[in-house]
Design an enzyme around this catalytic site. Structure first.
Site, PDB file in Angstrom:
ATOM      1  N   ASP A 108      34.500 127.285 -69.136  1.00 16.06           N
ATOM      2  CA  ASP A 108      33.081 127.504 -69.404  1.00 16.06           C
ATOM      3  C   ASP A 108      32.815 127.445 -70.918  1.00 16.06           C
ATOM      4  OD1 ASP A 108      30.475 128.595 -67.948  1.00 16.06           O
ATOM      5  OD2 ASP A 108      30.746 129.892 -69.685  1.00 16.06           O
ATOM      6  N   HIS A 274      33.081 128.188 -59.636  1.00 22.00           N
ATOM      7  CA  HIS A 274      33.096 128.101 -61.091  1.00 22.00           C
ATOM      8  C   HIS A 274      34.247 128.851 -61.754  1.00 22.00           C
ATOM      9  CE1 HIS A 274      31.549 127.677 -65.132  1.00 22.00           C
ATOM     10  NE2 HIS A 274      31.399 128.985 -65.271  1.00 22.00           N
TER      11      HIS A 274
END
Length: 296
Positions: A108, A274
């Site tokens: 991320d 994610h």
């Protein structure tokens, strides 16, 4: 409370040119720097780091503004939270630990810091792994309705007038757990001790302000830096991993996108969403171990 890292990891507070960076170090062998994303800390790697430490010296760092690292007050334009500044922090940390060349894996926001580090200090980065991202510049250039709905937080956190700071500050635990639970698809559950640490750290108003400044920088000064480097390819080998159920996995031809930004790209989707280092740690550890093996 105890943190979910084995006792073989030792904690350090390293001065990176006036910004204190909190990190943990363990293992032995070629160095690998692990960088977390939003809204976590270095503990997103708590399953992965001990596995990599069997063959590597592993450094897990809190980015500036996150965890127990320093949180400089944001200025106009947020230069303090540009990925260039955050990447330089990590370069100085690794130098302070005695490592001039090392591998980097970033999830991320940490992947975006790693991307900038590989561009700004190509001699230092032997290999780069990015988890569940495409480059910031590509994401903004191809943003549409689906991006706005799936990644609404990019725009919410970049809003001005103290709006996100006020709303998140009213209930940081709800914000963190809601964001994380909405982007998890089976696999290993989040460790309650790690989540509690994320909430503890994010309950500091300075952390909320810093993270919002980071998203404002992403839509501002970071894009200026990225535009200046348009067409310039990362020299280091690059591994891209992404969740097959994540927005990234559903929305992009991830390898094709990264081939526009790096000269040596490989990677694959993993069964998850994610937060891959927590949701699919065994697959992430295996992929990173294979990728970083023998690189110096």
């Amino acid at each position: 409370m105890s943190v979910p890292l084995p006792g073989s990891f030792t904690y350090h507070a390293i001065d990176a040119d006036g910004v204190t960076i909190h990190c943990a170090v363990g293992g032995d062998g070629p160095p690998v720097l692990l960088l977390h994303g939003y809204p976590q800390t270095h503990l997103i790697w708590h399953h992965v780091a001990p596995v990599l430490a069997a063959r590597h010296t592993v450094v897990l760092a809190d980015l500036r503004g996150y965890g127990d690292s320093a949180k400089p007050a944001p200025g106009a334009g947020q230069p303090e939270y540009a990925k260039r500044a955050m990447a330089r922090d990590q370069l100085l940390v690794m130098r302070a630990l005695g490592f001039d060349r090392f591998g980097v894996a970033g999830h991320d926001r940490g992947g975006r810091v790693g991307h900038r580090l590989a561009l700004d200090a190509p001699g230092a980065v032997s290999a780069l792994a990015v988890l569940d991202i495409v480059p910031t510049r590509h994401a903004f250039e191809h943003a549409g309705k689906e991006f706005g709905l799936g990644y609404f937080h990019w725009f919410f956190l970049a809003a001005g007038n103290g709006i996100p700071e006020h709303l998140i500050g009213a209930d940081p635990e709800f914000w963190i757990t809601a964001r994380m639970n909405a982007r998890h698809h089976g696999g290993t559950p989040f460790d309650p001790a790690a989540v509690a640490e994320y909430v503890r750290c994010f309950s500091d108003p300075a952390a909320v302000a810093a993270s919002c400044a980071g998203y404002r920088a992403a839509a501002g000064v970071d894009l200026e830096h990225d535009e200046a480097d348009a067409g310039r390819l990362i020299a280091a080998p690059l591994l891209a991993l992404w969740g097959e159920h994540s927005f990234v996995g559903r929305s992009y031809d991830v390898l094709d996108v990264w081939r526009g930004y790096a000269s040596d790209v490989r990677g694959r989707a993993l069964p998850g969403d994610h937060y891959l280092p927590e949701e699919r740690p065994e697959l992430v550890a295996a992929a990173l171990g294979e990728f970083f093996a023998g690189r110096r």
